[in-house]
Design a protein around this motif. Structure first.
Motif, PDB file in Angstrom:
ATOM      1  N   ALA A 169       0.847  -1.193   0.000  1.00  0.00           N
ATOM      2  CA  ALA A 169       0.000   0.000   0.000  1.00  0.00           C
ATOM      3  C   ALA A 169       0.885   1.247   0.000  1.00  0.00           C
ATOM      4  O   ALA A 169       2.114   1.172   0.160  1.00  0.00           O
ATOM      5  CB  ALA A 169      -0.910   0.004   1.229  1.00  0.00           C
TER       6      ALA A 169
ATOM      7  N   PRO B  54      -6.747  -0.249   1.092  1.00  0.00           N
ATOM      8  CA  PRO B  54      -5.378   0.174   0.789  1.00  0.00           C
ATOM      9  C   PRO B  54      -5.300   0.869  -0.570  1.00  0.00           C
ATOM     10  O   PRO B  54      -6.021   0.527  -1.496  1.00  0.00           O
ATOM     11  CB  PRO B  54      -4.601  -1.141   0.776  1.00  0.00           C
ATOM     12  CG  PRO B  54      -5.629  -2.172   0.431  1.00  0.00           C
ATOM     13  CD  PRO B  54      -6.918  -1.690   1.032  1.00  0.00           C
TER      14      PRO B  54
ATOM     15  N   ASP C 216      -4.558  -9.029   4.049  1.00  0.00           N
ATOM     16  CA  ASP C 216      -4.504  -8.594   5.445  1.00  0.00           C
ATOM     17  C   ASP C 216      -5.773  -7.812   5.756  1.00  0.00           C
ATOM     18  O   ASP C 216      -5.919  -6.669   5.318  1.00  0.00           O
ATOM     19  CB  ASP C 216      -3.261  -7.724   5.649  1.00  0.00           C
ATOM     20  CG  ASP C 216      -3.128  -7.217   7.074  1.00  0.00           C
ATOM     21  OD1 ASP C 216      -4.025  -7.466   7.912  1.00  0.00           O
ATOM     22  OD2 ASP C 216      -2.110  -6.556   7.360  1.00  0.00           O
TER      23      ASP C 216
ATOM     24  N   GLU D 199       4.115  -6.846   5.730  1.00  0.00           N
ATOM     25  CA  GLU D 199       3.668  -5.455   5.634  1.00  0.00           C
ATOM     26  C   GLU D 199       2.773  -5.185   4.430  1.00  0.00           C
ATOM     27  O   GLU D 199       2.133  -4.133   4.359  1.00  0.00           O
ATOM     28  CB  GLU D 199       4.879  -4.518   5.590  1.00  0.00           C
ATOM     29  CG  GLU D 199       5.679  -4.461   6.880  1.00  0.00           C
ATOM     30  CD  GLU D 199       6.609  -5.665   7.107  1.00  0.00           C
ATOM     31  OE1 GLU D 199       7.112  -5.807   8.223  1.00  0.00           O
ATOM     32  OE2 GLU D 199       6.820  -6.467   6.165  1.00  0.00           O
TER      33      GLU D 199
ATOM     34  N   GLN E 179      -5.727  -4.099   6.966  1.00  0.00           N
ATOM     35  CA  GLN E 179      -5.463  -2.977   6.053  1.00  0.00           C
ATOM     36  C   GLN E 179      -6.720  -2.712   5.236  1.00  0.00           C
ATOM     37  O   GLN E 179      -6.963  -3.345   4.225  1.00  0.00           O
ATOM     38  CB  GLN E 179      -4.260  -3.284   5.154  1.00  0.00           C
ATOM     39  CG  GLN E 179      -2.959  -3.401   5.922  1.00  0.00           C
ATOM     40  CD  GLN E 179      -1.757  -3.410   5.021  1.00  0.00           C
ATOM     41  OE1 GLN E 179      -1.633  -2.555   4.130  1.00  0.00           O
ATOM     42  NE2 GLN E 179      -0.854  -4.347   5.248  1.00  0.00           N
TER      43      GLN E 179
ATOM     44  N   PHE F  65      -0.484  -5.638   1.862  1.00  0.00           N
ATOM     45  CA  PHE F  65      -1.900  -5.934   2.110  1.00  0.00           C
ATOM     46  C   PHE F  65      -2.374  -7.185   1.382  1.00  0.00           C
ATOM     47  O   PHE F  65      -3.421  -7.741   1.719  1.00  0.00           O
ATOM     48  CB  PHE F  65      -2.796  -4.732   1.806  1.00  0.00           C
ATOM     49  CG  PHE F  65      -2.988  -4.419   0.340  1.00  0.00           C
ATOM     50  CD1 PHE F  65      -3.968  -5.052  -0.397  1.00  0.00           C
ATOM     51  CD2 PHE F  65      -2.198  -3.467  -0.282  1.00  0.00           C
ATOM     52  CE1 PHE F  65      -4.158  -4.757  -1.739  1.00  0.00           C
ATOM     53  CE2 PHE F  65      -2.374  -3.161  -1.619  1.00  0.00           C
ATOM     54  CZ  PHE F  65      -3.351  -3.807  -2.349  1.00  0.00           C
TER      55      PHE F  65
END
Length: 176
Positions: free
Chosen positions: A73, A151, A145, A114, A148, A116
């Motif tokens: 993102a 994003p 994820d 980290e 998130q 998405f």
């Protein structure tokens, strides 16, 4: 209309979001920044991507025939550029840029915590690698994820310029 330099054409057609591609080779994971990719089939999902033979990841992708496409993102934009401006021949990019490798379920290369979304892929077709460095990848597993929300992806516009996803619009379509 006026003429446009052919060297600028890619800036007009730069495909989708900038992604991170992970590979594993000789027991070591690597990550590279990639924006030259496109969908070529819905089911099974097939993705075409260009990985230059000059890139350290090329050998890993060619030998291991597996990778992960991790979709970052906007908040990761600075790290994505740093990853793209360095070589895995020289450094461990996960450590250097604070990226967290997670085990994948179907392939050896890691997911990136980290990001998405992460797509576990295997190389399906290499017939155009010799001529164009073009790999066809089959997505075997996909992860997102849920923390998130909405994003925004980044899109390379050339020469250090990036665009960020804008508003979503809905129009009538045959596809859902």
């Amino acid at each position: 209309m006026k003429p446009l330099a052919l060297s600028k054409v890619y800036q007009l057609l730069e495909p989708g979001p900038v992604v991170l591609l992970t590979t594993a080779h000789k027991g070591r994971a690597n990550v590279m920044t990639m924006s030259w990719h496109m969908m070529v089939e819905f089911e099974p999902p097939l993705v075409a991507c260009v990985v230059s033979a000059a890139n350290h990841s090329f050998a890993g992708l060619r030998a291991g025939r597996e990778c992960v496409i991790a979709i970052p993102a906007r908040r990761l934009a600075a790290k994505v550029v740093k990853v793209g401006n360095s070589s895995g021949r020289d450094i461990d990019k996960f450590e250097a840029f604070g990226l967290t490798p997670l085990p994948a379920s179907r392939v050896a290369p890691p997911l990136i915590a980290e990001c998405f979304a992460n797509l576990e892929c295997r190389v399906k077709d290499t017939r155009l690698v010799g001529a164009y460095n073009l790999f066809i990848l089959e997505v075997l597993a996909a992860w997102s994820d849920p923390a998130q929300k909405n994003p925004k992806t980044i899109h390379h516009r050339g020469y250090g310029s990036f665009a960020v996803d804008g508003p979503v619009i809905r129009l009538k379509s045959r596809m859902r």
